[in-house]
Each structure stands twice: as structure tokens, then as C-alpha cells.
Design an enzyme around this catalytic site. Structure first.
Site, PDB file in Angstrom:
ATOM      1  N   GLU A 124       5.003   2.832   9.229  1.00  0.00           N
ATOM      2  CA  GLU A 124       4.399   1.492   8.854  1.00  0.00           C
ATOM      3  C   GLU A 124       5.241   0.320   8.522  1.00  0.00           C
ATOM      4  OE1 GLU A 124      -0.050   1.372   7.793  1.00  0.00           O
ATOM      5  OE2 GLU A 124       1.087   0.784   5.992  1.00  0.00           O
TER       6      GLU A 124
ATOM      7  N   GLY B 188       0.929  -1.264  -0.011  1.00  0.00           N
ATOM      8  CA  GLY B 188      -0.110  -0.020  -0.036  1.00  0.00           C
ATOM      9  C   GLY B 188       0.774   1.165   0.023  1.00  0.00           C
TER      10      GLY B 188
ATOM     11  N   LYS C 157      -8.561  -2.035  14.405  1.00  0.00           N
ATOM     12  CA  LYS C 157      -9.729  -2.157  13.232  1.00  0.00           C
ATOM     13  C   LYS C 157     -10.562  -3.356  13.883  1.00  0.00           C
ATOM     14  CE  LYS C 157      -7.136  -1.785   9.130  1.00  0.00           C
ATOM     15  NZ  LYS C 157      -6.631  -2.519   7.838  1.00  0.00           N
TER      16      LYS C 157
ATOM     17  N   HIS D 187       9.035  28.070  13.768  1.00  0.00           N
ATOM     18  CA  HIS D 187       8.219  28.813  14.484  1.00  0.00           C
ATOM     19  C   HIS D 187       7.394  27.935  15.349  1.00  0.00           C
ATOM     20  CE1 HIS D 187       9.706  32.506  13.026  1.00  0.00           C
ATOM     21  NE2 HIS D 187       9.832  31.872  11.630  1.00  0.00           N
TER      22      HIS D 187
HETATM   23  O1  F6P Z   1      -3.626   0.788   7.718  1.00  0.00           O
HETATM   24  C1  F6P Z   1      -3.089  -0.135   7.138  1.00  0.00           C
HETATM   25  C2  F6P Z   1      -3.406  -0.149   5.655  1.00  0.00           C
HETATM   26  O2  F6P Z   1      -3.534  -1.557   5.168  1.00  0.00           O
HETATM   27  C3  F6P Z   1      -2.039   0.427   4.826  1.00  0.00           C
HETATM   28  O3  F6P Z   1      -1.204  -0.436   4.620  1.00  0.00           O
HETATM   29  C4  F6P Z   1      -2.897   0.843   3.518  1.00  0.00           C
HETATM   30  O4  F6P Z   1      -2.032   1.914   2.809  1.00  0.00           O
HETATM   31  C5  F6P Z   1      -4.105   1.374   4.033  1.00  0.00           C
HETATM   32  O5  F6P Z   1      -4.488   0.643   5.102  1.00  0.00           O
HETATM   33  C6  F6P Z   1      -5.122   1.495   2.989  1.00  0.00           C
HETATM   34  O6  F6P Z   1      -5.460   0.021   2.524  1.00  0.00           O
HETATM   35  P1  F6P Z   1      -6.443  -0.302   1.217  1.00  0.00           P
HETATM   36  O7  F6P Z   1      -5.653   0.459   0.034  1.00  0.00           O
HETATM   37  O8  F6P Z   1      -6.275  -1.661   1.168  1.00  0.00           O
HETATM   38  O9  F6P Z   1      -7.591   0.412   1.463  1.00  0.00           O
END
Ligand code: F6P
Length: 553
Positions: free
Chosen positions: A362, A276, A521, A393
Site C-alpha cells: 500500500e 493506517g 470503493k 511444501h
Molecule cells: O484500504 C485503504 C485503507 O484506508 C487503509 O489504508 C486502512 O488501513 C484501511 O483502509 C482501514 O481504514 P480505516 O481505519 O479508516 O477504517
């Protein structure tokens, strides 16, 4: 463990021990391992020895406490962990993301076919080229008006709905390179907080808005919730069939994009070997191509490719990403500096720190090795930042005079894109001055002299002296780009991507998974129905969470 594994493990251990020794013991000249001023005093030509260039990009590490000896020890660690072989394994498409059993091939997305990238044996060039070709054709059709909205109007705005890697990279690049002459306006909707959508909505006309749902998994709660909100808005204005003509999807999950009702010819796929936070170069970059024009996106890929070629070919001691990683390792593990500030002296790079925060934290926020054993040392640094001069600042006070040094990346752009030479000179003067001030500091004797020269009474000097001393010897790395454009920005982002890879290899951790985001999550999934029902399941939570649930009700 085989005999050769044991030999390698011993070499790695010895290299770490040598770095530890250098970080603890005074240098032969008696200066402390973290001292930088002493190094400049002994060697005014240090800049030449500790700066490197690659394709017009300059990295100056001379304002760190790296010495030839420290660098040799760090390079010995890089050799011992087999950094070059690991890099080649990544480029060769091996499943180096071991916990997810995936290759890591974002480099393939910006490579010519002749580079021959293969993911676990499978040639990926044809697929990459095909998707890029479809993206280019889509952009051309939107830009020349062949592809229009449901009412026949041309698209003027694109909304990218995505979060994390499906938002930060494209949003940062568009912010950096967009000008009013660009073909489309781009908007980035990430947060599930609907205030974000409510703030964006008045700027948009549904008849002229194209919507990209950008999600690798196409299951991310925030993205799917926002996609539904925006779909309702489009349906309200254009009806269901009309709304569908305004959507496209960027995803690896083709089943879910179909489930959302997006026609296959509007789905731009990529593969699971694209992480991602490394996905800007894939279909996830479509908003960039739409907003800036295809040439801009192609130049971005070309810049990243130039950095890939440097990373793959340059000897470790000349390799910018490797050197940046080694400097960080020296700061984090040698000297115990666990944070880093990113200070782009360019307003257009305002979102670069946020992109690097995800890319680095991450990737490198891991506490176990590839084999699952405790890693036993400090890993990923906490990254934060703001553009200079605003940062000066704000938090720079702590970086100059706080208790713990915070290494800084100072990014300077030699040539601006505006005609205000005086402003630009002031900007550069400030960037250079911060690095100099951090390194040189100001001694008690200097402060005393200055205050006495200004006619300050001796007792007032004594009272204020400790407050006005700067310890100095605070490190910074300076990056100079000749100009900020799509090519140099591609180089810069890829530089940090490869730095992350190197640190993963040096720390022997998996820089390509992100299990740490899962627990929150899962628990949000438990809390959501309780918020809906207005009552907590008895015994399901700790007392604090129960109390907060009551307060929110
Ligand atoms: O927060 C975890 C994550 O999997 C990231 O690594 C990723 O960039 C983001 O969520 C969005 O994930 P997706 O592209 O599957 O919606």
C-alpha cells in the site's frame, strides 16, 4: 528548478546510472552481477562484512549479490536523494505526505516526551501521553473487573472490528504473543463477508464480550457494516443501553464515533499524522493491550522505539532499515526481481507476511513521483509469504527452480518458548537450509555424481538431469531475533516500517498515501444499489460486469 536542485538531480541520475552499470556488467573477476556463490568462494568471511546488528537483532545480507562496490553505489544514491535529511524531516514533523498535506509521525507514538516530536510545529507528546494513559487505565479497569459488562460479568473476550491497518497489525501481534495465561481472548473481525462474523459468533458470549470499533476514518464500509451486525447481536441480548456499555471506538473521527452512539469516555483518538498501516502503536493497539496486558503493549512500543533510535542515529552504512531498503532496490531495479517472499520460521508470526503486504504494497505501489511525473522505474515489490516450514511444501519450488529469482526474507528465532528442543532444531535447520540451497544450488555435475552413486542408469540420469539441477545464486536476507517477545517484535515491525520510508525516499514517491484503493470503493458504491434493485443501470458498466451482475442475480 534552482541550480542546487539541478545539481542534486544530476547526482541522483548519476547514482542510478552507476547502479544500472553494476547490474549489467560482469564483475572484474568475470562473475555475473547477480552471482553469489562466486562472492563466497572469493571471500569466505563475507558474513562479517555483510551482516549488521542492532540491539540484539541480526541482519545478514551476505547471501545476496551485494558487493562493497554495489553497496557503495547504493549508498551514493541514498546520499544523493538526501535520505538522512528526509528521515530527519519526517522526524521533525514536516508534512512529508504531500498529497494529503500531513506529517508522518508514528515514531511519536512510541517515544518518550523528551524526544520532542512536533507535528508541523505542534508538540504532540502531551496528547500521545494522555491517550496512552487513558488506554492504560481502561485496560486496568477491564482486567481488574472494575469495568464490567451490562449484566455485571467480567469481560473475557475482546472483538476488534477493523480492516487493513486497523486490523492487520494488532491481529498479527496478538497472534504472535498471546498465551493462555493472557488476560483476555482477542478476535479480529475484518471482512465484510458475514461468514467471518458467523464463524466468530458461536465463540462469544455477549455478556462477556467487549467490542472495539477500530477505524481511522470511521466511515469504512466493511467496518461500519460489521459494527452494525455486532451491535444488533449485543442489543438482542442486552438491550440498547446494555449494548452501549460493551462498545469502545478507536478513531480520528470523533464526530462519527458520537454518531454511532459511543460515549466520549469510550473513544480513544489518534491523529491524522498516523497512517493506517502505521497505526498499531496508537489507540488502534488497544486490542493488543487488552489481550496481552499493558506491560506487553508497553514493551512492544519500547522495541519499536529502540529501532527508531537506531534508524535515527546509525550511519547509513550501518543502519538496518537503510540496508534492507538498499538490498531491495538492488533486487528490484538493478537485477529486475519484482517480488519478495517473507518466510518467518515461527508459526506465531503467521500473519507477519499479511501485515508486511499492506505495509509495503500500500505504501510503495506507486507509479508517479512526488511531483506527479512518471516514476520511470520499477517501484514496490510484490510481497507474499507463509511461515516456514509450511512454505517449503508449497511455493518454494518456484523460488528454487522457477525462471525468475524471488529474494526471500528468512526470519529465525534463536530461542523458542516451548520445551521441544528437537522440533526447534529441525525448524532452524530447515530455515538455514533453504537460504543455503537457494544460494548454492546444485550443478549438473553434482546431480550426475549423486545419481551415478545411487546406481541410476546413464540414460535415466540424462533424462532427469535438467529437472534436478538448481541454478543457485538466489538471494535471501536472514534476520535473527534472539527470542520472540513484545520488545523484539516491536523492533522487527519498526525495522520494516523504516525500510518502507527509505524506499519511498529512494524512489522519490509518496509512501504515505493510498489513492489506489479509492476507485474500487467508488465503483462498489455504484454496484451496491444495483444489486439491491436486482437490475443494472443500462449503459453504466462494461459488458463483462453487466454479464456477471446477471449471473449473480
Ligand atoms: O484500504 C485503504 C485503507 O484506508 C487503509 O489504508 C486502512 O488501513 C484501511 O483502509 C482501514 O481504514 P480505516 O481505519 O479508516 O477504517
Amino acid at each position: 528548478m534552482t541550480a542546487s536542485d539541478r545539481v542534486q538531480a544530476d547526482r541522483v541520475q548519476a547514482a542510478w546510472a552507476a547502479i544500472g552499470d553494476l547490474a549489467r556488467r560482469p564483475r572484474p573477476d568475470g562473475s555475473a552481477p547477480h552471482a553469489i556463490r562466486a562472492l563466497f568462494a572469493a571471500d569466505p568471511g563475507r558474513f562479517d562484512r555483510f551482516s549488521r546488528r542492532a540491539d540484539g537483532l541480526l541482519l545478514d545480507l551476505s547471501k545476496t549479490s551485494l558487493t562493497e562496490e554495489v553497496l557503495a553505489a547504493l549508498l551514493a544514491l541514498a546520499e544523493a536523494v538526501g535520505l538522512a535529511a528526509r528521515r530527519d524531516a519526517m522526524a521533525g514533523g514536516a508534512a512529508i505526505n504531500t498529497t494529503e498535506r500531513r506529517a508522518v509521525l508514528h515514531m511519536a507514538l512510541r517515544a518518550p516526551r523528551s524526544a520532542g516530536f512536533r507535528a508541523e510545529g505542534e508538540d504532540v507528546a502531551a496528547e500521545v501521553e494522555a491517550v496512552l494513559g487513558r488506554m492504560q487505565a481502561f485496560c486496568a479497569a477491564v482486567h481488574d473487573g472494575t469495568l464490567r459488562g451490562a449484566t455485571g460479568e467480567r469481560f473475557t473476550d475482546v472483538v476488534n472490528i477493523g480492516i487493513g491497518g486497523s486490523d492487520l497489525g494488532p491481529a498479527m501481534v496478538t497472534r504472535a504473543l498471546w498465551t493462555p495465561a493472557a488476560p483476555l481472548r482477542a478476535h479480529y473481525l475484518a471482512n465484510v463477508d458475514a461468514h467471518a462474523w458467523e464463524a466468530m459468533r458461536p465463540q462469544l458470549d455477549p455478556a462477556r464480550t467487549l467490542v472495539l470499533v477500530a477505524s481511522k476514518t470511521f466511515t469504512t464500509q466493511e467496518t461500519m457494516t460489521n459494527a452494525a451486525l455486532v451491535r444488533d447481536w449485543l442489543r438482542g441480548a442486552l438491550g440498547e443501553a446494555g449494548a452501549n456499555q460493551h462498545f469502545a471506538a478507536l478513531s480520528t473521527n470523533l464526530k462519527a464515533t458520537a454518531g454511532f452512539g459511543i460515549a466520549p469516555d469510550r473513544v480513544f483518538p489518534f491523529r491524522d499524522w498516523v497512517g493506517g498501516r502505521f497505526s498499531l502503536w496508537s489507540a488502534i493497539g488497544l486490542s493488543v493491550a487488552l489481550a496481552l496486558g499493558w506491560e506487553g503493549f508497553a514493551r512492544l512500543l519500547a522495541g519499536a522505539r529502540a529501532m527508531d533510535e537506531h534508524f535515527l542515529a546509525a550511519p547509513l552504512a550501518e543502519n538496518l532499515p537503510v540496508l534492507l531498503a538498499l538490498a531491495e532496490l538492488w533486487h528490484v531495479d538493478g537485477l529486475g526481481y519484482p517480488t519478495r517472499a517473507v518466510l518467518p520460521y515461527d508459526e506465531r508470526l503467521a500473519r507477519l507476511p499479511a501485515h508486511l503486504q499492506q505495509l509495503e504494497m500500500e505504501s510503495l505501489g506507486k507509479r508517479v513521483t512526488l511531483e506527479g511525473a512518471p516514476v520511470g522505474r520499477q517501484t514496490g515489490a510484490v510481497v507474499f509469504g507463509e511461515p516456514g516450514t509450511n512454505a517449503q511444501h508449497s511455493f518454494m519450488q518456484l523460488i528454487h527452480q522457477g525462471t525468475l529469482p524471488v529474494p526471500c526474507d528468512i526470519i529465525l528465532i534463536a530461542r523458542p518458548d516451548h520445551p521441544h528442543a528437537d522440533s526447534h532444531r529441525k525448524l532452524l535447520a530447515n530455515g538455514l537450509a533453504q537460504a543455503e540451497a537457494l544460494m548454492r544450488g546444485k550443478s549438473a555435475a553434482q546431480v550426475e555424481q549423486e545419481m551415478a552413486a545411487a546406481g541410476t542408469a546413464p540414460e535415466e540420469i540424462a533424462r532427469l538431469l535438467p529437472h534436478r539441477v538448481f541454478p543457485g545464486d538466489r538471494p535471501s536476507a536472514t534476520l535473527v531475533l534472539p527470542h520472540l517477545d513484545a520488545f523484539t517484535l516491536g523492533q522487527l515491525i519498526a525495522l520494516y516500517e523504516h525500510k518502507v520510508f527509505c524506499l519511498g525516499a529512494l524512489w522519490h514517491i509518496n509512501a504515505f498515501d493510498q489513492w489506489g484503493v479509492e476507485l474500487g470503493k467508488q465503483l462498489a458504491g455504484v454496484l451496491l444499489p444495483e444489486l439491491e434493485a436486482g437490475a443494472a443501470t443500462p449503459g453504466a458498466h462494461d459488458g463483462s460486469t453487466e454479464g456477471l451482475l446477471r449471473a449473480l442475480r
